[in-house]
Design a protein around this motif. Structure first.
Motif: not given
Length: 156
Positions: A100-108, A110-114, A142-147
């Motif tokens: 879940e913490k990794i998912q928060v980073i991934e969501h962050m 997503e906002v940055a890449y938007a 991994a979160a950054k690359m996935h986003a």
């Protein structure tokens, strides 16, 4: 005159019986504040970042439009007055699992890449939050690359 003091004290002292609902609201607000902070870190605020935050929060917490609007308004107010991220990340460290913490980073991310552009301030902020959430460098990348892979190129 007393309401600012009352609001300040209510942040530090929870009434007895606060329970799971207060924990849930605290985690929702913490997540929303961190996403808003990514948007604020960028030197160019865009509607696409706001829309991305709304989509993330709606899907993560299954909020109604009214609840979502209230959460975003509170998150923006809280973000403007916050002087550190510890109170937000400590709640997540206590309640969220590592995925879940990794998912928060991934969501962050997503906002940055938007908006199709990563600002250096966004990069620094997300890196800092990842450290506070005890997300390893490998999990962070991994979160950054996935986003990044999930982000859609802008049609200009």
């Amino acid at each position: 005159m007393l309401s600012p003091l009352k609001a300040l004290l209510s942040q530090f002292f929870m009434p007895d019986g606060g329970g799971a609902m207060d924990d849930t609201r605290s985690l929702q607000l913490s997540t929303a504040v961190l996403l808003v902070e990514v948007m604020r870190a960028d030197t160019h605020l865009t509607d696409i970042e706001r829309t991305t935050i709304r989509q993330v929060l709606r899907s993560k917490f299954a909020l109604s439009e009214e609840e979502l609007a209230q959460l975003l308004a509170r998150a923006q107010d809280t973000a403007q007055t916050a002087n550190d991220y510890f109170r937000f990340t400590s709640a997540m460290n206590e309640q969220f699992t590592q995925p879940e913490k990794i998912q928060v980073i991934e969501h962050m991310w997503e906002v940055a890449y938007a908006d199709g552009h990563i600002d250096a301030n966004e990069n620094h902020l997300i890196s800092k939050i990842a450290g506070l959430l005890h997300v390893t460098h490998g999990e962070y990348i991994a979160a950054k690359m996935h986003a990044k892979a999930a982000s859609q190129p802008l049609n200009v």
